[in-house]
Design an enzyme around this catalytic site. Structure first.
Site, short mmCIF file in Angstrom:
data_model
loop_
_atom_site.label_atom_id
_atom_site.label_comp_id
_atom_site.label_asym_id
_atom_site.label_seq_id
_atom_site.Cartn_x
_atom_site.Cartn_y
_atom_site.Cartn_z
CG HIS A 161 -2.03 -1.00 0.90
ND1 HIS A 161 -3.02 -1.08 0.04
CD2 HIS A 161 -2.22 -1.93 1.99
CE1 HIS A 161 -3.70 -2.08 0.50
NE2 HIS A 161 -3.45 -2.78 1.42
CG ASP A 196 -3.08 -8.18 0.41
OD1 ASP A 196 -2.28 -8.74 1.16
OD2 ASP A 196 -4.14 -7.61 0.51
CG HIS A 198 -6.80 -5.22 1.52
ND1 HIS A 198 -6.39 -5.97 2.41
CD2 HIS A 198 -8.24 -4.73 1.76
CE1 HIS A 198 -7.31 -6.24 3.29
NE2 HIS A 198 -8.38 -5.66 3.23
CG ASP A 285 -5.31 -10.04 3.26
OD1 ASP A 285 -5.20 -10.32 1.93
OD2 ASP A 285 -5.11 -8.83 3.35
ZN LIG Z 1 -4.58 -7.04 2.37
#
Ligand SMILES: [Zn+2]
Length: 343
Positions: A161, A196, A198, A285
């Site tokens: 991120h 991931d 996200h 995740d």
């Molecule tokens: Zn994540």
């Protein structure tokens, strides 16, 4: 497969985080990496090695010097302002909607200008942990470049991120982007596959105008999931990088069958790019029992995921990202890596 690991991550130990307007127990905690390390040892995946030392040069190839300098002094500046018993540094204001950038300002202005979310505290051991995670990623990258089929960078804190000039989403320095740039500087053509849950907004931003690094992310649709402001299907790269970015957002409740379809699309695109080396942002995740995510990938599916990544047929660097179902994290991480090895 060799794993690289540093105990420096243990000193970055958040206790709480803001989520849904509440202060909740932190999920990005030292036990995550420790659980994966223990499972690697139990199942004898391969040796666990300390990282070598790298200077800041590879970091400054992807991150602005101002961000790097800020992260290295932020905690000391925070304590100077708020006292030696202050809680971890978290921004409380951001220069949004026409306010002036505060990167040259005081600690509060700098924190708000360099952070894009309030979930990423800076505490005593944060900088050392983030800095060592880069050494872990680069050491694993060196192993792959030296001719080994694969290596695993057990990085914590995660990195995907963090962009060139902002941190957030539990990430400070973008470990996989630094490794990808290091490969590119060595004359190789890297592709990054981010699995991931996200979207890897930081990695995308860093390489968005670049024709020499391919970025593909399979993730929860930002229409309902973090990071909310990037990761949509119409983001395909810009300028010289047009066509070198592929986002495959998926709905809540995605199971293996749907996920596997996205993987097939990712593989076709990566094949078409023709990389020399594959880097995998290995977030876990997507797991069905993850406490902050909504996909339905089960433990056995991670063996299949590893096997699918192996089918891409490139030297492969795995870099640990998210995944918060701590009890299962070791099992599903090693399932993925063993799936890659064909066990
Ligand atoms: Zn994540």
């Amino acid at each position: 497969m060799k794993t690289f690991y540093s105990p420096a991550h243990l000193e970055h130990d958040p206790q709480a985080q803001f989520e849904g307007g509440q202060l909740l127990p932190a999920v990005e905690i030292p036990a995550r990496a420790e659980r994966v390390k223990a499972e690697i040892e139990a199942r004898k995946l391969g040796p666990i090695l300390p990282p070598g030392a790298f200077d800041d040069t590879p970091i400054l190839r992807v991150h602005d010097a101002g961000l790097v300098e800020f992260l290295s002094v932020a905690h000391a500046e925070w304590l100077k302002r708020h006292g030696i018993n202050a809680p971890p540094a978290i921004p409380s204001a951001w220069p949004a909607n026409g306010l002036r950038d505060g990167r040259q300002g005081d600690i509060e202005a700098r924190l708000g200008s360099y952070a894009f979310s309030a979930d990423t505290p800076i505490m005593k051991g944060t900088w050392q942990a983030a800095r060592q995670a880069v050494n872990v990623a680069l050491s694993a990258a060196m192993t792959v470049k030296s001719g080994e089929r694969s290596a695993f960078a057990l990085t914590r804190p995660p990195g995907h991120h963090a962009s060139n000039n902002v941190f957030g989403g539990f990430c400070y320095l973008n470990n996989i982007a630094i490794a990808a740039q290091w490969f590119a500087d060595a004359g190789l053509r890297p592709a990054i596959l981010d699995v991931d849950y996200h979207h890897g907004n930081g990695t995308q931003t860093i390489f968005y105008r670049r024709p020499d690094v391919f970025f593909c992310s399979i993730h929860a649709d930002p229409a309902f999931a973090y990071p909310h402001f990037l990761g949509f299907a119409d983001e395909t790269g810009d300028g010289d990088g047009a066509g070198c970015n592929l986002n495959l957002p998926l709905p809540s409740g995605t199971d293996w069958s749907r996920y596997d379809d996205a993987l097939s699309r990712a593989r076709l695109a990566i094949d078409a790019f023709g990389p020399d080396v594959l880097l995998v942002s290995m977030g876990l995740d997507t797991y069905i029992a993850d406490p902050i995510a909504m996909f339905q990938i089960n433990a056995a599916d991670y063996l299949r995921l590893g096997a699918r990544i192996a089918q891409i047929g490139k030297p492969t660097l795995f870099v640990f990202e998210g995944g918060y179902a701590v009890e299962a994290l070791g099992q599903i991480a090693v399932n993925l890596l063993e799936g890659f090895e064909g066990k």
